[in-house]
Design a protein around this motif. Structure first.
Motif, PDB file in Angstrom:
ATOM      1  N   ILE A   1       0.844  -1.210   0.000  1.00  0.00           N
ATOM      2  CA  ILE A   1       0.000   0.000   0.000  1.00  0.00           C
ATOM      3  C   ILE A   1       0.873   1.252   0.000  1.00  0.00           C
ATOM      4  O   ILE A   1       0.601   2.209  -0.734  1.00  0.00           O
ATOM      5  N   ALA A   2       1.931   1.262   0.800  1.00  0.00           N
ATOM      6  CA  ALA A   2       2.837   2.419   0.834  1.00  0.00           C
ATOM      7  C   ALA A   2       3.482   2.656  -0.532  1.00  0.00           C
ATOM      8  O   ALA A   2       3.618   3.797  -0.984  1.00  0.00           O
ATOM      9  N   THR A   3       3.846   1.579  -1.217  1.00  0.00           N
ATOM     10  CA  THR A   3       4.447   1.698  -2.556  1.00  0.00           C
ATOM     11  C   THR A   3       3.437   2.252  -3.545  1.00  0.00           C
ATOM     12  O   THR A   3       3.766   3.134  -4.345  1.00  0.00           O
ATOM     13  N   VAL A   4       2.213   1.772  -3.484  1.00  0.00           N
ATOM     14  CA  VAL A   4       1.161   2.249  -4.388  1.00  0.00           C
ATOM     15  C   VAL A   4       0.868   3.724  -4.140  1.00  0.00           C
ATOM     16  O   VAL A   4       0.649   4.488  -5.078  1.00  0.00           O
ATOM     17  N   LYS A   5       0.901   4.153  -2.903  1.00  0.00           N
ATOM     18  CA  LYS A   5       0.631   5.562  -2.586  1.00  0.00           C
ATOM     19  C   LYS A   5       1.736   6.468  -3.123  1.00  0.00           C
ATOM     20  O   LYS A   5       1.473   7.636  -3.433  1.00  0.00           O
ATOM     21  N   LYS A   6       2.954   5.954  -3.273  1.00  0.00           N
ATOM     22  CA  LYS A   6       4.051   6.732  -3.865  1.00  0.00           C
ATOM     23  C   LYS A   6       3.840   6.899  -5.367  1.00  0.00           C
ATOM     24  O   LYS A   6       4.368   7.820  -5.962  1.00  0.00           O
ATOM     25  N   ALA A   7       3.105   5.973  -5.956  1.00  0.00           N
ATOM     26  CA  ALA A   7       2.891   5.992  -7.403  1.00  0.00           C
ATOM     27  C   ALA A   7       1.929   7.101  -7.749  1.00  0.00           C
ATOM     28  O   ALA A   7       1.804   7.582  -8.792  1.00  0.00           O
TER      29      ALA A   7
END
Length: 164
Positions: free
Chosen positions: A158-164
């Motif tokens: 989820i944290a990685t997706v939010k960076k996208a």
């Protein structure tokens, strides 16, 4: 002297190969998948200016099933990310993909696309997938944010997706 030259050559070749592999996954792969409804889906079908998560999976992989099971209650946190689930399951076994989609209720999520690349192995070779699930997250411009060679924790994903 010859041994040193040979060793040096091998190190250079290995370094170039790894640099090339990293460079290759920086963009969304040129996939063509057959969906459970018997339609094809390619990168051209992706919505512009939306993040993309490619998940390379197998319908009978317990780690893949666990990943989807963990993702379902968190789907709102993935926002408008387009989740493209690609498998290598043969076209003749499309029923297996239909059952996976049905069993996990994936059809109700407008941002989840499930399909098979069949025996082309374009995506598998592109990422050099050794185990499933393999996940690659791309930003709104189609640039790689991060790739996971094994299932990450849900909070990390989820944290990685939010960076996208």
């Amino acid at each position: 002297m010859k041994k040193i030259l040979l060793l040096l050559s091998l190190v250079i070749v290995a370094g170039c190969t790894q640099a090339q592999n990293k460079q290759n996954i920086d963009k969304i792969p040129p996939f063509k998948i057959l969906r459970p409804d018997s339609t094809y889906f390619t990168p051209a079908n992706l919505k512009k200016d939306k993040p993309v998560m490619i998940i390379y999976f197998s319908p009978d992989c317990s780690h893949c099933q666990h990943l989807v099971y963990d993702m379902k209650p968190k789907m709102k946190e993935f926002g408008d990310t387009q989740i493209v689930m690609v498998t290598f399951t043969d076209f003749s076994m499309l029923k297996m993909i239909q059952n996976f989609t049905r069993d996990f209720g994936l059809a109700k999520y407008h941002n989840v696309i499930v399909g098979t690349e069949g025996r082309t192995y374009v995506v598998q070779r592109y990422y050099q997938v050794r185990t499933t699930p393999y996940i690659a997250v791309y930003d709104r411009k189609g640039k790689l944010v991060k790739a996971f060679e094994k299932a990450p924790t849900m909070s990390e994903l989820i944290a990685t997706v939010k960076k996208a």
